[in-house]
Design a protein around this motif. Structure first.
Motif, PDB file in Angstrom:
ATOM      1  N   SER A 222       0.764  -1.182  -0.107  1.00  0.00           N
ATOM      2  CA  SER A 222      -0.112  -0.144   0.033  1.00  0.00           C
ATOM      3  C   SER A 222       0.828   1.249  -0.033  1.00  0.00           C
ATOM      4  CB  SER A 222      -0.883   0.059   1.261  1.00  0.00           C
ATOM      5  OG  SER A 222      -1.895  -1.076   1.112  1.00  0.00           O
ATOM      6  N   ALA A 223       1.876   1.204   1.016  1.00  0.00           N
ATOM      7  CA  ALA A 223       2.795   2.405   0.767  1.00  0.00           C
ATOM      8  C   ALA A 223       3.386   2.832  -0.374  1.00  0.00           C
ATOM      9  CB  ALA A 223       3.934   2.244   1.921  1.00  0.00           C
ATOM     10  N   PHE A 224       3.680   1.575  -1.250  1.00  0.00           N
ATOM     11  CA  PHE A 224       4.509   1.837  -2.320  1.00  0.00           C
ATOM     12  C   PHE A 224       3.339   1.921  -3.696  1.00  0.00           C
ATOM     13  CE2 PHE A 224       8.966   2.068  -2.008  1.00  0.00           C
ATOM     14  CZ  PHE A 224       9.278   1.544  -0.577  1.00  0.00           C
ATOM     15  N   VAL A 225       2.425   1.213  -3.676  1.00  0.00           N
ATOM     16  CA  VAL A 225       1.443   1.362  -4.935  1.00  0.00           C
ATOM     17  C   VAL A 225       0.544   2.483  -4.922  1.00  0.00           C
ATOM     18  CG1 VAL A 225      -0.231  -0.212  -6.279  1.00  0.00           C
ATOM     19  CG2 VAL A 225       1.557  -1.119  -5.383  1.00  0.00           C
ATOM     20  N   ARG A 226      -0.330   2.417  -3.801  1.00  0.00           N
ATOM     21  CA  ARG A 226      -1.409   3.545  -3.614  1.00  0.00           C
ATOM     22  C   ARG A 226      -0.566   4.802  -3.081  1.00  0.00           C
ATOM     23  NH1 ARG A 226      -4.040  -0.822  -0.097  1.00  0.00           N
ATOM     24  NH2 ARG A 226      -5.233  -1.992  -1.616  1.00  0.00           N
ATOM     25  N   GLY A 227       0.470   4.582  -2.418  1.00  0.00           N
ATOM     26  CA  GLY A 227       0.995   5.667  -1.839  1.00  0.00           C
ATOM     27  C   GLY A 227       1.789   6.651  -2.580  1.00  0.00           C
ATOM     28  N   GLN A 228       2.795   5.917  -3.410  1.00  0.00           N
ATOM     29  CA  GLN A 228       3.723   6.587  -4.196  1.00  0.00           C
ATOM     30  C   GLN A 228       2.862   7.047  -5.386  1.00  0.00           C
ATOM     31  OE1 GLN A 228       6.874   7.431  -3.444  1.00  0.00           O
ATOM     32  NE2 GLN A 228       6.435   6.662  -1.524  1.00  0.00           N
ATOM     33  N   LEU A 229       2.023   6.327  -5.895  1.00  0.00           N
ATOM     34  CA  LEU A 229       1.235   6.934  -7.020  1.00  0.00           C
ATOM     35  C   LEU A 229       0.529   8.267  -6.417  1.00  0.00           C
ATOM     36  CD1 LEU A 229      -0.579   3.971  -8.499  1.00  0.00           C
ATOM     37  CD2 LEU A 229       1.255   5.295  -9.580  1.00  0.00           C
ATOM     38  N   THR A 230       0.048   8.269  -5.436  1.00  0.00           N
ATOM     39  CA  THR A 230      -0.705   9.573  -4.916  1.00  0.00           C
ATOM     40  C   THR A 230       0.416  10.555  -4.676  1.00  0.00           C
ATOM     41  OG1 THR A 230      -2.325   8.217  -3.570  1.00  0.00           O
ATOM     42  CG2 THR A 230      -1.937  10.530  -2.868  1.00  0.00           C
ATOM     43  N   VAL A 231       1.495  10.225  -4.207  1.00  0.00           N
ATOM     44  CA  VAL A 231       2.528  11.463  -4.098  1.00  0.00           C
ATOM     45  C   VAL A 231       2.988  11.688  -5.456  1.00  0.00           C
ATOM     46  CG1 VAL A 231       4.805  11.590  -3.232  1.00  0.00           C
ATOM     47  CG2 VAL A 231       3.280  10.374  -1.759  1.00  0.00           C
ATOM     48  N   GLY A 261       8.532  10.590 -11.361  1.00  0.00           N
ATOM     49  CA  GLY A 261      10.038  10.269 -10.947  1.00  0.00           C
ATOM     50  C   GLY A 261      10.483   9.898  -9.502  1.00  0.00           C
ATOM     51  N   ASN A 262       9.741  10.639  -8.695  1.00  0.00           N
ATOM     52  CA  ASN A 262       9.819  10.584  -7.248  1.00  0.00           C
ATOM     53  C   ASN A 262       9.757   9.314  -6.553  1.00  0.00           C
ATOM     54  OD1 ASN A 262      10.480  12.402  -4.784  1.00  0.00           O
ATOM     55  ND2 ASN A 262       8.520  11.346  -4.085  1.00  0.00           N
ATOM     56  N   MET A 263       8.982   8.328  -7.420  1.00  0.00           N
ATOM     57  CA  MET A 263       8.811   7.052  -6.812  1.00  0.00           C
ATOM     58  C   MET A 263      10.523   6.254  -6.702  1.00  0.00           C
ATOM     59  SD  MET A 263       5.443   5.771  -9.047  1.00  0.00           S
ATOM     60  CE  MET A 263       5.440   4.254  -8.268  1.00  0.00           C
ATOM     61  N   VAL A 264      11.225   6.737  -7.609  1.00  0.00           N
ATOM     62  CA  VAL A 264      12.722   6.322  -7.530  1.00  0.00           C
ATOM     63  C   VAL A 264      13.404   7.412  -6.895  1.00  0.00           C
ATOM     64  CG1 VAL A 264      14.808   5.659  -8.554  1.00  0.00           C
ATOM     65  CG2 VAL A 264      12.709   5.025  -9.889  1.00  0.00           C
ATOM     66  N   PRO A 265      13.790   7.057  -5.510  1.00  0.00           N
ATOM     67  CA  PRO A 265      14.250   8.073  -4.908  1.00  0.00           C
ATOM     68  C   PRO A 265      15.561   8.918  -5.208  1.00  0.00           C
ATOM     69  CG  PRO A 265      14.013   6.004  -3.282  1.00  0.00           C
ATOM     70  CD  PRO A 265      13.674   5.905  -4.948  1.00  0.00           C
ATOM     71  N   TYR A 266      15.217  10.145  -5.243  1.00  0.00           N
ATOM     72  CA  TYR A 266      16.398  11.131  -5.522  1.00  0.00           C
ATOM     73  C   TYR A 266      16.324  11.433  -6.976  1.00  0.00           C
ATOM     74  CZ  TYR A 266      17.908   9.869  -1.124  1.00  0.00           C
ATOM     75  OH  TYR A 266      18.039   9.457   0.202  1.00  0.00           O
ATOM     76  N   GLY A 270      16.284  14.976  -8.959  1.00  0.00           N
ATOM     77  CA  GLY A 270      17.493  15.372  -9.613  1.00  0.00           C
ATOM     78  C   GLY A 270      17.194  15.799 -11.042  1.00  0.00           C
ATOM     79  N   VAL A 271      16.613  14.864 -11.612  1.00  0.00           N
ATOM     80  CA  VAL A 271      16.204  14.925 -13.162  1.00  0.00           C
ATOM     81  C   VAL A 271      15.163  16.292 -13.495  1.00  0.00           C
ATOM     82  CG1 VAL A 271      15.159  14.020 -15.260  1.00  0.00           C
ATOM     83  CG2 VAL A 271      16.531  12.679 -13.735  1.00  0.00           C
ATOM     84  N   GLY A 272      14.354  16.393 -12.687  1.00  0.00           N
ATOM     85  CA  GLY A 272      13.581  17.540 -12.418  1.00  0.00           C
ATOM     86  C   GLY A 272      14.287  18.922 -12.332  1.00  0.00           C
ATOM     87  N   ILE A 273      15.139  18.975 -11.448  1.00  0.00           N
ATOM     88  CA  ILE A 273      15.895  20.206 -11.259  1.00  0.00           C
ATOM     89  C   ILE A 273      16.830  20.448 -12.525  1.00  0.00           C
ATOM     90  CG2 ILE A 273      17.812  21.199  -9.887  1.00  0.00           C
ATOM     91  CD1 ILE A 273      16.602  19.816  -7.280  1.00  0.00           C
ATOM     92  N   LEU A 274      17.632  19.435 -12.908  1.00  0.00           N
ATOM     93  CA  LEU A 274      18.292  19.530 -14.165  1.00  0.00           C
ATOM     94  C   LEU A 274      17.719  20.135 -15.124  1.00  0.00           C
ATOM     95  CD1 LEU A 274      20.989  19.121 -15.362  1.00  0.00           C
ATOM     96  CD2 LEU A 274      20.476  16.668 -15.875  1.00  0.00           C
ATOM     97  N   LEU A 275      16.411  19.340 -15.818  1.00  0.00           N
ATOM     98  CA  LEU A 275      15.671  19.780 -16.958  1.00  0.00           C
ATOM     99  C   LEU A 275      14.999  21.175 -16.678  1.00  0.00           C
ATOM    100  CD1 LEU A 275      13.559  16.799 -17.671  1.00  0.00           C
ATOM    101  CD2 LEU A 275      15.620  17.511 -18.816  1.00  0.00           C
ATOM    102  N   SER A 276      14.744  21.622 -15.423  1.00  0.00           N
ATOM    103  CA  SER A 276      14.200  22.907 -15.279  1.00  0.00           C
ATOM    104  C   SER A 276      15.492  24.118 -15.394  1.00  0.00           C
ATOM    105  CB  SER A 276      13.781  22.995 -13.698  1.00  0.00           C
ATOM    106  OG  SER A 276      12.546  22.122 -13.407  1.00  0.00           O
ATOM    107  N   LEU A 277      16.682  23.554 -14.872  1.00  0.00           N
ATOM    108  CA  LEU A 277      17.574  24.635 -15.137  1.00  0.00           C
ATOM    109  C   LEU A 277      17.914  25.002 -16.705  1.00  0.00           C
ATOM    110  CD1 LEU A 277      20.232  23.667 -12.388  1.00  0.00           C
ATOM    111  CD2 LEU A 277      18.807  25.652 -12.044  1.00  0.00           C
ATOM    112  N   VAL A 278      18.149  23.619 -17.478  1.00  0.00           N
ATOM    113  CA  VAL A 278      18.162  23.902 -18.747  1.00  0.00           C
ATOM    114  C   VAL A 278      16.954  24.637 -19.517  1.00  0.00           C
ATOM    115  CG1 VAL A 278      18.066  22.831 -21.133  1.00  0.00           C
ATOM    116  CG2 VAL A 278      19.357  21.745 -19.003  1.00  0.00           C
ATOM    117  N   GLY A 279      15.705  24.641 -18.956  1.00  0.00           N
ATOM    118  CA  GLY A 279      14.639  25.395 -19.393  1.00  0.00           C
ATOM    119  C   GLY A 279      14.703  26.706 -19.018  1.00  0.00           C
ATOM    120  N   LEU A 280      15.260  26.736 -17.951  1.00  0.00           N
ATOM    121  CA  LEU A 280      15.312  28.190 -17.284  1.00  0.00           C
ATOM    122  C   LEU A 280      16.467  28.985 -18.173  1.00  0.00           C
ATOM    123  CD1 LEU A 280      15.053  30.254 -15.021  1.00  0.00           C
ATOM    124  CD2 LEU A 280      16.933  29.295 -13.935  1.00  0.00           C
ATOM    125  N   MET A 281      17.586  28.450 -18.477  1.00  0.00           N
ATOM    126  CA  MET A 281      18.427  28.863 -19.271  1.00  0.00           C
ATOM    127  C   MET A 281      17.797  29.696 -20.758  1.00  0.00           C
ATOM    128  SD  MET A 281      21.821  27.071 -18.480  1.00  0.00           S
ATOM    129  CE  MET A 281      22.494  26.800 -16.786  1.00  0.00           C
TER     130      MET A 281
END
Length: 374
Positions: A222-231, A261-266, A270-281
């Motif tokens: 439940s923590a991983f299937v229902r929980g992580q999908l919700t998160v 991607g948060n379902m895989v810790p970090y 990490g990928v979101g911040i990297l892509l956001s910085l590219v989009g920011l530039m």
């Protein structure tokens, strides 16, 4: 392992009998998981729809059970959940498909501009020139990514055409997908009855102990299937809104990638911040955008840690981040894309199995060093 993690004595069972039941249960669980992967390998066309339907029934069962506890007939509750889920899915598809289509059309230009504009803007920000090797590799990566995205559409069309050319396989796949909601409805409607029949097959002495073990498995799943999908869904909305407010290129796509991607810790963050910085530039309008991006991810992580998980999902129960990463890498290598999808649930089940085996071992004379009575 702390003493509090050890199992409590089982009523009506000797330690030896309880150990034997637990070890049999552990062996059956491992064998069942092996059987699932074997069926997927041999009878994927039949096994996949059944597994998808069972997964759907498992995910939505708490909603139907909650309605049933309020006095609603289970069939009616199942129908309401399915109708509500269908309307939500249709609404999401009608909104998200055009958005993602428009975003996908921008991807080649996004990577092409990234290959030529990111390095000069980084150099301007740092006030120094980067090595020529960095310039070359950045340009090559951007061009390769752009070419890959441009070729993805025609390649997918060719694969679909080839797949559709095999009429029997195409029809079987369509039937398999079409039958998933039907199977899921009946599995969900008969969920308590199915569990009752399984429980009736258990030896009477082992019902209580085996039921407790399955409850532990359900808690972790439940923590991983229902929980992580919700998160993931909530974080995707937060990130997409925040990056859109910051006028970042590809804001919605980046938000969804970072959220789920948060379902895989970090990884997601990490990928979101990297892509956001590219989009920011690529869409720089002032320092305020940097503050919005930073604020978006800081607020998202704080809400996830202090609000979303504890108050919406419940306290996290399950695997350590390193265990999740290792499981995804291992199952992906062994079983491909299906292995990646099943990695976390399977690892969660194996964690419970391993915990039970270790607990039983820690109560043996071999571990405690106690001598057997003469």
């Amino acid at each position: 392992m702390a003493a509090t993690d050890r199992p409590a004595p089982e009523v009506g069972l000797s330690e030896e009998a309880a150990r034997r039941i637990d070890l049999w249960w552990a062996a059956v669980m491992v064998g069942a998981l092996g059987l699932v992967f074997a069926l997927l390998a041999v009878f994927g066309g039949v096994a996949v729809p059944v597994l998808l339907a069972l997964a759907g029934a498992y995910i939505f069962n708490p909603m139907v059970t909650a309605l049933e506890r309020r006095g609603m007939d289970r069939t009616l509750g199942t129908t309401l959940v399915f109708v509500g889920g269908t309307l939500l899915l249709v609404g999401a598809v009608l909104y998200l498909v055009p958005v993602f289509r428009d975003e996908a059309l921008k991807l080649p230009d996004f990577f092409r501009r990234a290959s030529t504009q990111v390095v000069p803007r980084v150099e301007a920000l740092l006030g120094t020139s980067l090595p020529e090797l960095v310039r070359q590799r950045t340009t090559e990566l951007g061009e390769q990514a752009s070419d890959l995205v441009q070729s993805a559409g025609p390649a997918a069309a060719r694969i679909l055409a080839s797949f559709a050319g095999n009429t029997a396989r195409f029809v079987a796949t369509l039937l398999g997908l079409a039958v998933v909601p039907v199977l899921a409805f009946f599995f969900l409607q008969d969920y308590p009855r199915l569990l009752g029949r399984v429980k009736d097959l258990l030896p009477r002495r082992s019902v209580e102990l085996v039921g407790r073990r399955f409850a532990e498995v359900d808690e972790v799943l439940s923590a991983f299937v229902r929980g992580q999908l919700t998160v993931g869904a909530v974080l995707s909305v937060i990130y997409a809104i925040g990056l859109s407010v910051g006028r970042i290129d590809m804001a919605i796509v980046i938000g969804v990638i970072a959220g789920f991607g948060n379902m895989v810790p970090y990884l997601g963050t990490g990928v979101g911040i990297l892509l956001s910085l590219v989009g920011l530039m690529l869409s720089w309008q002032g320092p305020w955008q940097l503050g919005v991006v930073a604020g978006t991810f800081i607020i998202g992580q704080m809400l996830e840690g202090f609000v979303i998980t504890p108050r919406i999902v419940g306290e996290k129960v399950g695997l350590a981040p390193v265990a999740v990463i290792i499981a995804i890498l291992a199952f992906g290598e062994l079983f491909g894309f299906v292995g990646i999808l099943l990695a976390v649930p399977v690892a969660a089940i194996l964690k419970v199995v391993l915990r039970v085996v270790i607990q039983r071992y820690q109560r043996t004379n071999l571990y405690t060093g106690e001598a057997r009575a003469p």
